[in-house]
Design an enzyme around this catalytic site. Structure first.
Site, PDB file in Angstrom:
ATOM      1  N   LYS A  25     -49.621 -24.149   5.937  1.00 24.06           N
ATOM      2  CA  LYS A  25     -50.215 -23.558   4.723  1.00 24.06           C
ATOM      3  C   LYS A  25     -50.909 -22.241   5.022  1.00 24.06           C
ATOM      4  O   LYS A  25     -50.888 -21.334   4.189  1.00 24.06           O
ATOM      5  CB  LYS A  25     -51.177 -24.546   4.050  1.00 24.06           C
ATOM      6  CG  LYS A  25     -50.433 -25.697   3.394  1.00 24.06           C
ATOM      7  CD  LYS A  25     -51.275 -26.479   2.414  1.00 24.06           C
ATOM      8  CE  LYS A  25     -50.403 -27.475   1.665  1.00 24.06           C
ATOM      9  NZ  LYS A  25     -51.158 -28.433   0.875  1.00 24.06           N
TER      10      LYS A  25
ATOM     11  N   LYS B  26     -40.024 -30.477   2.647  1.00 31.10           N
ATOM     12  CA  LYS B  26     -40.586 -31.554   1.831  1.00 31.10           C
ATOM     13  C   LYS B  26     -40.618 -31.159   0.353  1.00 31.10           C
ATOM     14  O   LYS B  26     -40.896 -30.004   0.040  1.00 31.10           O
ATOM     15  CB  LYS B  26     -42.014 -31.798   2.339  1.00 31.10           C
ATOM     16  CG  LYS B  26     -42.674 -33.042   1.830  1.00 31.10           C
ATOM     17  CD  LYS B  26     -44.120 -33.107   2.307  1.00 31.10           C
ATOM     18  CE  LYS B  26     -45.013 -32.229   1.463  1.00 31.10           C
ATOM     19  NZ  LYS B  26     -46.398 -32.710   1.312  1.00 31.10           N
TER      20      LYS B  26
ATOM     21  N   LYS C 263     -45.419 -30.310  -4.865  1.00 29.61           N
ATOM     22  CA  LYS C 263     -45.812 -29.917  -6.225  1.00 29.61           C
ATOM     23  C   LYS C 263     -46.158 -28.439  -6.307  1.00 29.61           C
ATOM     24  O   LYS C 263     -46.130 -27.859  -7.379  1.00 29.61           O
ATOM     25  CB  LYS C 263     -46.948 -30.795  -6.755  1.00 29.61           C
ATOM     26  CG  LYS C 263     -48.206 -30.829  -5.926  1.00 29.61           C
ATOM     27  CD  LYS C 263     -49.281 -31.632  -6.661  1.00 29.61           C
ATOM     28  CE  LYS C 263     -49.586 -32.954  -6.012  1.00 29.61           C
ATOM     29  NZ  LYS C 263     -50.272 -32.834  -4.714  1.00 29.61           N
TER      30      LYS C 263
HETATM   31  N1  AQP Z   1     -42.261 -35.190  -0.551  1.00 27.68           N
HETATM   32  C1  AQP Z   1     -42.998 -36.264  -0.337  1.00 27.68           C
HETATM   33  N2  AQP Z   1     -42.434 -37.419   0.087  1.00 27.68           N
HETATM   34  C2  AQP Z   1     -43.188 -38.526   0.298  1.00 27.68           C
HETATM   35  N3  AQP Z   1     -44.531 -38.551   0.123  1.00 27.68           N
HETATM   36  C3  AQP Z   1     -45.125 -37.422  -0.303  1.00 27.68           C
HETATM   37  N4  AQP Z   1     -46.403 -37.126  -0.576  1.00 27.68           N
HETATM   38  C4  AQP Z   1     -46.492 -35.830  -0.971  1.00 27.68           C
HETATM   39  N5  AQP Z   1     -45.274 -35.271  -0.965  1.00 27.68           N
HETATM   40  C5  AQP Z   1     -44.403 -36.240  -0.548  1.00 27.68           C
HETATM   41  C6  AQP Z   1     -47.498 -38.073  -0.463  1.00 27.68           C
HETATM   42  O1  AQP Z   1     -48.239 -38.031  -1.664  1.00 27.68           O
HETATM   43  C7  AQP Z   1     -49.623 -38.260  -1.360  1.00 27.68           C
HETATM   44  C8  AQP Z   1     -50.451 -37.200  -1.980  1.00 27.68           C
HETATM   45  O2  AQP Z   1     -50.161 -35.930  -1.441  1.00 27.68           O
HETATM   46  P1  AQP Z   1     -51.168 -34.746  -1.735  1.00 27.68           P
HETATM   47  O3  AQP Z   1     -51.127 -34.413  -3.158  1.00 27.68           O
HETATM   48  O4  AQP Z   1     -52.510 -35.088  -1.268  1.00 27.68           O
HETATM   49  O5  AQP Z   1     -50.730 -33.553  -0.858  1.00 27.68           O
HETATM   50  P2  AQP Z   1     -49.401 -33.145  -0.190  1.00 27.68           P
HETATM   51  O6  AQP Z   1     -48.946 -34.163   0.766  1.00 27.68           O
HETATM   52  O7  AQP Z   1     -49.648 -31.780   0.372  1.00 27.68           O
HETATM   53  O8  AQP Z   1     -48.434 -33.117  -1.456  1.00 27.68           O
HETATM   54  P3  AQP Z   1     -47.729 -31.914  -2.101  1.00 27.68           P
HETATM   55  O9  AQP Z   1     -46.994 -32.412  -3.288  1.00 27.68           O
HETATM   56  O10 AQP Z   1     -46.942 -31.188  -1.074  1.00 27.68           O
HETATM   57  O11 AQP Z   1     -48.950 -31.034  -2.596  1.00 27.68           O
HETATM   58  P4  AQP Z   1     -49.242 -29.534  -2.300  1.00 27.68           P
HETATM   59  O12 AQP Z   1     -47.988 -28.821  -2.734  1.00 27.68           O
HETATM   60  O13 AQP Z   1     -50.423 -29.177  -3.143  1.00 27.68           O
HETATM   61  O14 AQP Z   1     -49.511 -29.400  -0.839  1.00 27.68           O
HETATM   62  C9  AQP Z   1     -49.750 -38.299   0.170  1.00 27.68           C
HETATM   63  O15 AQP Z   1     -49.813 -39.652   0.580  1.00 27.68           O
HETATM   64  C10 AQP Z   1     -48.481 -37.657   0.625  1.00 27.68           C
HETATM   65  O16 AQP Z   1     -48.073 -38.138   1.890  1.00 27.68           O
END
Ligand code: AQP
Length: 345
Positions: A124, A207, A210
């Site tokens: 990031k 991955k 969001k």
């Molecule tokens: N692609 C994914 N596959 C499986 N699990 C996922 N998680 C996120 N993306 C995937 C799981 O969702 C939970 C919450 O994640 P988060 O919102 O705290 O942050 P993140 O992992 O950084 O998710 P994003 O969607 O990628 O958010 P941004 O874009 O804001 O960084 C966690 O348990 C995560 O493992």
């Protein structure tokens, strides 16, 4: 009533959180929320689920109205997916000050070197570390506090959070060692199911996220049936048909991703999906996957929209959840301060 005395701290207690940094994705649902619901429904132990709004402001500026909307929508997403705010404790992180208070103690336990090695920090911050927020660097210490302020023993997460969970264990172990007490549990990650890492629909090596700038890369939990079908139809694949066994998905990240998504939505294994669809072209498989995805996700989207119509009710649920969370967190923080040597009543 939950027993909140620190003496019971090694009993099974589940905590997890999701950032309201955007709309919920299929990755969040299959990697995390679906397992939150399973653990809640298993019963017999407390389940605590949190919208981690303090984490959501670490990466980039979020307009306050958007953060408020995302937080309420995430709460609606939890409930529409099967989280019952009577059975689980459901709240937003900023309303339980003990998270930030314990995070400060952990900022003084965690080492700079540990934080600098975190893959998520490197991804990031990238080449822009000098310009990244201090909060983004310290994120894993706050995450450790989120978990350990409840003495949580099990944390359901997607595979991408494994390293942060290891750091949580390191922080707990160093605290216990430095202060000579087995106070914080050594938390276990719970990484289950066929879709522990749902990948980007346009690039199977990344991955699904969001915050990706392109909406075509993900399925949002609020997407309607047509949008879900269109995104799956346009998802990247390769020209080969589905193989006979899962070994045939080696070096085919996009194909493997669609099979894993199908398996997770159908509550089966990738091996069973491949056995059933062996030899099929991806065109046909994508139609079956769309039908399944719409069948599973459309009712959740409809329920989310209904819940979002009553914002006051969502705010009431969050406030009540925060009150219940504080009942557990306050005595654990108080005891932590005593252990550290902070004088207080
Ligand atoms: N692609 C994914 N596959 C499986 N699990 C996922 N998680 C996120 N993306 C995937 C799981 O969702 C939970 C919450 O994640 P988060 O919102 O705290 O942050 P993140 O992992 O950084 O998710 P994003 O969607 O990628 O958010 P941004 O874009 O804001 O960084 C966690 O348990 C995560 O493992």
């Amino acid at each position: 009533m939950t027993d909140t005395t620190p003496e019971t701290h090694f009993d099974r207690r589940v905590f997890s959180g999701i950032q309201p940094s955007g709309g919920l994705t299929l990755g969040n649902y299959l990697g995390a929320i679906k397992h939150f619901v399973d653990m809640q429904d298993e019963g017999g132990y407390p389940t605590i689920y949190c919208m981690v709004d303090m984490h959501a402001i670490t990466a980039k500026f979020i307009d306050p109205d958007t953060l408020r909307r995302n937080t309420r929508e995430l709460c609606a997403g939890f409930i529409a997916s099967g989280i019952d705010p009577e059975k689980s404790i459901l709240f937003n992180q900023s309303q339980v000050a003990e998270h930030a208070q314990l995070a400060w103690i952990f900022n003084c336990v965690a080492r700079m070197g540990w934080m600098g090695r975190m893959t998520q920090w490197k991804d990031k911050a990238g080449k822009n570390a000098e310009n990244s927020s201090l909060g983004l660097f310290a994120y894993p210490a706050l995450m450790a506090a989120d978990i350990l302020v409840y003495h949580a023993t099990h944390v359901p997460v997607g595979d991408d959070q494994k390293q942060h969970l290891e750091l949580t264990r390191d922080i707990a172990a160093k605290f216990n060692h430095d202060y000579g007490q087995e106070f914080f549990p050594i938390t276990e990650p719970v990484i289950r199911g066929a879709a522990t890492r749902v990948m980007n629909l346009q690039d199977g090596t990344k991955k699904m996220s969001k915050s990706d700038p392109s909406d075509r890369t993900r399925i949002n939990m609020t997407d309607d049936a047509d949008t879900i079908a269109k995104k799956i139809r346009r998802a990247k694949t390769d020209p080969d048909p589905l193989p006979e066994t899962v070994d045939g998905l080696e070096s085919r990240p996009e194909a493997r991703n669609l099979v894993n998504i199908y398996a997770a939505l159908a509550d089966t294994t990738p091996a069973a999906v491949v056995a059933e669809h062996a030899g099929a072209q991806f065109g046909a498989f994508k139609v079956a996957l769309s039908d399944l995805a719409v069948d599973r996700l459309a009712p959740i989207a409809t329920e989310m929209a209904r819940l979002m119509d009553d914002q006051a009710e969502i705010d009431r649920i969050l406030a009540r959840g925060a009150e219940r969370a504080r009942e557990i967190a306050a005595p654990i923080l108080k005891k932590t301060y005593e252990i550290v040597g902070m004088v207080g009543a």
